[in-house]
Motif scaffolding. Structure first.
Motif, PDB file in Angstrom:
ATOM      1  N   SER A  83      -2.351  -8.040  -4.344  1.00 50.84           N
ATOM      2  CA  SER A  83      -1.780  -7.800  -3.599  1.00 50.84           C
ATOM      3  C   SER A  83      -1.083  -7.879  -2.632  1.00 50.84           C
ATOM      4  O   SER A  83       0.163  -7.317  -1.851  1.00 50.84           O
ATOM      5  N   ILE A  84      -1.183  -9.540  -2.453  1.00 49.16           N
ATOM      6  CA  ILE A  84      -0.507 -10.190  -1.002  1.00 49.16           C
ATOM      7  C   ILE A  84       0.884 -10.527  -1.714  1.00 49.16           C
ATOM      8  O   ILE A  84       2.229 -10.286  -0.761  1.00 49.16           O
ATOM      9  N   PHE A  85       1.162 -10.928  -2.950  1.00 49.05           N
ATOM     10  CA  PHE A  85       1.905 -11.029  -3.778  1.00 49.05           C
ATOM     11  C   PHE A  85       3.300  -9.742  -3.843  1.00 49.05           C
ATOM     12  O   PHE A  85       4.241 -10.106  -3.370  1.00 49.05           O
ATOM     13  N   CYS A  86       1.551  -8.346  -4.092  1.00 52.32           N
ATOM     14  CA  CYS A  86       2.894  -7.749  -4.139  1.00 52.32           C
ATOM     15  C   CYS A  86       3.630  -7.360  -3.167  1.00 52.32           C
ATOM     16  O   CYS A  86       4.782  -6.633  -2.275  1.00 52.32           O
ATOM     17  N   ASP A  93      -7.282  -1.439  -0.642  1.00 51.77           N
ATOM     18  CA  ASP A  93      -5.512  -1.517  -0.083  1.00 51.77           C
ATOM     19  C   ASP A  93      -4.988  -0.980  -1.442  1.00 51.77           C
ATOM     20  O   ASP A  93      -4.450  -1.433  -2.385  1.00 51.77           O
ATOM     21  N   ILE A  94      -4.255   0.051  -0.730  1.00 52.49           N
ATOM     22  CA  ILE A  94      -3.036   0.820  -1.374  1.00 52.49           C
ATOM     23  C   ILE A  94      -1.654   0.877  -1.194  1.00 52.49           C
ATOM     24  O   ILE A  94      -0.607   0.772  -1.813  1.00 52.49           O
ATOM     25  N   ARG A  95      -1.538  -0.611  -0.760  1.00 54.78           N
ATOM     26  CA  ARG A  95      -0.171  -1.017  -0.151  1.00 54.78           C
ATOM     27  C   ARG A  95       0.547  -0.959  -1.628  1.00 54.78           C
ATOM     28  O   ARG A  95       1.614  -1.278  -1.291  1.00 54.78           O
ATOM     29  N   PRO A  96       0.295  -1.345  -2.477  1.00 61.12           N
ATOM     30  CA  PRO A  96       1.109  -2.595  -3.263  1.00 61.12           C
ATOM     31  C   PRO A  96       1.535  -1.459  -4.668  1.00 61.12           C
ATOM     32  O   PRO A  96       2.413  -1.416  -4.792  1.00 61.12           O
ATOM     33  N   THR A 108     -17.043 -10.882  -7.836  1.00 60.29           N
ATOM     34  CA  THR A 108     -16.259 -12.046  -6.483  1.00 60.29           C
ATOM     35  C   THR A 108     -13.938 -11.699  -7.117  1.00 60.29           C
ATOM     36  O   THR A 108     -13.650 -12.005  -6.714  1.00 60.29           O
ATOM     37  N   ALA A 109     -14.415 -13.022  -8.644  1.00 61.43           N
ATOM     38  CA  ALA A 109     -12.991 -13.677  -9.015  1.00 61.43           C
ATOM     39  C   ALA A 109     -11.936 -12.086  -9.728  1.00 61.43           C
ATOM     40  O   ALA A 109     -11.476 -11.812  -8.840  1.00 61.43           O
ATOM     41  N   VAL A 110     -13.260 -10.312  -9.654  1.00 57.24           N
ATOM     42  CA  VAL A 110     -11.795 -10.039 -10.279  1.00 57.24           C
ATOM     43  C   VAL A 110     -11.578  -9.698  -8.646  1.00 57.24           C
ATOM     44  O   VAL A 110     -10.651  -9.169  -8.267  1.00 57.24           O
ATOM     45  N   ASN A 111     -12.471  -9.051  -7.724  1.00 56.62           N
ATOM     46  CA  ASN A 111     -11.739  -8.866  -6.863  1.00 56.62           C
ATOM     47  C   ASN A 111     -10.556  -9.659  -5.893  1.00 56.62           C
ATOM     48  O   ASN A 111      -9.821  -9.328  -4.913  1.00 56.62           O
ATOM     49  N   ASN A 126       6.103  -3.264   5.413  1.00 55.22           N
ATOM     50  CA  ASN A 126       4.149  -4.168   4.307  1.00 55.22           C
ATOM     51  C   ASN A 126       3.826  -3.429   3.701  1.00 55.22           C
ATOM     52  O   ASN A 126       2.394  -3.618   2.620  1.00 55.22           O
ATOM     53  N   ALA A 127       4.506  -3.057   2.479  1.00 58.72           N
ATOM     54  CA  ALA A 127       4.043  -1.556   1.520  1.00 58.72           C
ATOM     55  C   ALA A 127       5.285  -1.194   0.704  1.00 58.72           C
ATOM     56  O   ALA A 127       6.377  -1.204   0.967  1.00 58.72           O
ATOM     57  N   CYS A 128       4.759  -1.312  -0.766  1.00 56.36           N
ATOM     58  CA  CYS A 128       5.237  -1.094  -1.534  1.00 56.36           C
ATOM     59  C   CYS A 128       5.676  -0.098  -2.418  1.00 56.36           C
ATOM     60  O   CYS A 128       6.944   0.746  -2.981  1.00 56.36           O
TER      61      CYS A 128
END
Length: 666
Positions: free
Chosen positions: A74-77, A419-422, A64-67, A453-455
């Motif tokens: 992801s949010i930061f990126c 999530d692959i957006r970062p 859970t901590a890793v997730n 919304n993606a890098c």
């Protein structure tokens, strides 16, 4: 001490040792005579089942901590992509930089934990380590002494029989949670229910071993009282039921006779749970069984509620699904539903056709979530390879006219795609119907890039199919999605036809670039769907052996998405190397297109070359998504274990790589 006292002491000790063989509960008291004639009470500690759960909860907490850390990153990126002007990253200098040590450690952990598979056991190192820790922990807790008090009762049959029985009952709630479609473990760790199936199997087999040890210990302790009461007979019935379903669960039997395994599994596990519940009541251990029923009932209520809401309380304009024949034993199923909250690209749903029976089958959703503003409905599209059972019946119904309409019930969505957006570069690799997963992911990624919304700056899409006819499954969809690619993206799309020899006459499909004629592509796709009876060579229509369809409570050996994809192809089927002819981008079998167009090639894709080029040239982290047969998935895993994606390369500036696999292992 006098000789009389010594004799008395030895006699007392012998009496205690003999009495130990009749102990059922591990918490026991003994009266030991002393030379003075007084007695002292010796109490052994009980094996505590909750202690096993402490280790399990600790692992869940770590996952859970890793997730959570990944979600924060992801949010930061993505925040940076929206609000910070992007700057080009420097290319790898080739010099070792110690500041990149954390990334190098991450690369090493990903390779040894998730990509390297142990021969003969078909498990990754992490899976094998967890299995050894879990099974070993349960056995140690069953046999190891809990204290240093004499006599040693931990090896007495009565003691370890009681311990193994208690620990087996205590693990049943975990086995049930891991088998749920709506599992709280998924919500906490981000691991989809389909990826928890191997863990569920591991826990179930550990319980199987513990149950047989419990049975053996009770029999050794007192054969005459083995089944002299009803609750003991119930326990024996439960052991027999679990043994039969475990035998059917052996990989070779399960995959060859999946329908038999599935039917027997449902019935026998229910018998096992009822019998174990009856067996646990007299020994006051039935609280774990009540937990099992509560967990199982919750999942069933949620699934039943979804069926009612999606198919009855939120009725669509048409409850029927359109089933179209699209060549190469392919089916395209289209239906509309009101799905509150929609779905994520790469998720799957269970679809049932009441006319064909009550069973439901999971299919990956090809379309992305697009809600109609007027009706509030969204279109769900599935691509299915017709094999046996229900999908063969669907094909037979659609074959005469090219299409048919059937009432359909939907339950979903399920699955937890990463999530692959970062990521700076995203590589999508698919085989067969696995394209439903990768195409949906690429389509949604294009939308995220357009919405800032993606890098992502670079997208590579590779699809391997056996016959040209299969390319008609998604030709129009692929054309539209490629045409929608943002101009800021560098896009490369290639379709590899692997079942055609190099020197065979080539019939090319239209070149589809960003300026392609979508109306023509759609017309071509429609023509292909209606051309179900067109003559094709036996080789193109030959069905791959060993491919069974998926069913409601799990998935068969089909490792792709949507429906069954070939899984019996050897590991070297998609491998690259001297003995495996592949065709580079400059081969004369490729159609040269403008950037962002679709290139068609003949031969197997050289996944190692593709991945090495993209990883070494990327300006940031790389995400690789793969879905398809075992040979393709193993080739991608093997390629990403090579030095170009290893910790040494990461120290020199090569970006890290995250691998996501859609692989239903049943």
């Amino acid at each position: 001490m006098s000789s009389q006292g010594q004799v008395s002491s030895v006699s007392a000790t012998a009496t205690i040792a003999s009495a130990a063989s009749t102990i059922i509960d591990a918490t026991s008291s003994y009266s030991v005579a002393k030379s003075s004639g007084a007695a002292t009470s010796v109490r052994h500690e009980q094996a505590n089942v909750e202690h096993v759960w402490y280790g399990i909860l600790g692992l869940l907490g770590l996952a859970t901590a890793v997730n959570s850390s990944y979600l924060v990153w992801s949010i930061f990126c993505r925040y940076g992509a929206r609000h910070v002007r992007s700057t080009a990253s420097a290319q790898p200098s080739g010099r070792v930089a110690l500041r990149r040590l954390p990334q190098a450690v991450l690369s090493l952990l990903r390779i040894v934990s998730f990509r390297m598979r142990i021969p003969y056991v078909d498990m990754t190192l992490l899976e094998l380590l967890l299995a050894v820790m879990y099974v070993g922990g349960c056995l140690v807790w069953s046999f190891a002494p809990k204290d240093n008090v004499l006599p040693r009762v931990n090896l007495a049959p009565a003691t370890w029989a009681g311990n193994t029985g208690k620990i087996a009952a205590g693990q049943l709630p975990l086995a049930v949670v891991l088998a749920l479609k709506n599992s709280p473990i998924t919500w906490l760790t981000g691991i989809g229910h389909e990826r928890l199936v191997p863990v569920h199997r591991m826990v179930s087999r550990c319980i199987f071993v513990l149950v047989w040890l419990h049975l053996a210990g009770v029999y050794i302790q007192s054969p005459a009282k083995f089944i002299n009461e009803g609750w003991k007979v119930a326990g024996l019935v439960g052991v027999v039921a679990q043994t039969i379903t475990t035998i059917f669960g052996i990989q070779q039997i399960r995959r060859r006779y999946y329908e038999v395994f599935y039917s027997s599994h449902v019935v026998l596990i229910l018998v096992f749970l009822i019998a174990v519940h009856i067996h646990c009541i007299p020994v006051k251990f039935d609280m774990y069984m009540w937990a099992v029923w509560a967990i199982w009932g919750f999942d069933r209520l949620v699934r039943a509620g979804r069926y009612i809401v999606f198919n009855l309380l939120l009725p669509s304009t048409s409850p029927e699904a359109l089933v179209e024949c699209i060549r190469a034993k392919g089916l395209r199923v289209t239906l509309k539903r009101k799905i509150p909250g929609g779905w994520k690209a790469g998720q799957h749903a269970f679809v049932a056709f009441p006319k064909l029976g009550i069973e439901s089958h999971p299919f990956t959703i090809l379309s992305v979530y697009d809600k109609d503003e007027g009706s509030g409905e969204a279109e769900l599209v599935f691509i299915i390879r017709a094999m046996g059972g229900q999908t063969k019946t669907l094909l037979d119904l659609a074959m005469p006219t090219g299409s048919c309409e059937l009432t359909a019930l939907v339950d979903g969505p399920y699955g937890h795609p990463e999530d692959i957006r970062p990521f700076s570069t995203c590589v999508f690799i698919a085989g067969g119907t696995g394209v439903t997963y990768t195409l949906a992911r690429m389509h949604q990624l294009f939308r995220d890039v357009l919405a800032s919304n993606a890098c992502t700056k670079r997208v590579v899409f590779v699809w391997a199919i056996r016959t040209e006819a299969e390319s008609q499954w998604i030709l129009a969809d692929l054309a539209k999605i490629v045409a929608l690619a943002p101009q800021s993206l560098s896009v490369s799309v290639a379709v590899f036809v692997t079942g055609v020899s190099h020197d065979r006459a080539i019939v090319h499909s239209p070149t589809l670039g960003k300026d392609c004629d979508l109306a023509k592509a759609l017309a071509l796709s429609t023509l292909a769907r209606s051309d179900c009876h067109s003559s094709v060579s036996p080789r193109m229509e030959k069905e791959v052996d060993g491919c069974d369809e998926k069913t409601d409570e799990g998935f068969s050996d089909s490792q792709g998405s949507g429906m069954c994809t070939p899984t019996n192809a050897g590991t070297d089927y998609f491998d690259s190397g001297v003995s495996t002819p592949t065709f580079p981008a400059c081969a004369d079998t490729a159609l040269p297109l403008s950037p962002g167009g679709i290139t068609r090639r003949f031969g197997r894709p050289d996944v190692r070359n593709i991945l090495e080029e993209e990883v070494t040239a990327s300006e940031g982290a790389v995400a690789v998504d793969v879905s398809g047969p075992d040979g393709l998935v193993n080739a991608v895993r093997s390629a990403l274990c090579q030095p170009f994606a290893g910790p040494a390369a990461t120290l020199r500036g090569t970006p890290t790589v995250m691998l996501s696999v859609e692989q239903f292992r049943m």
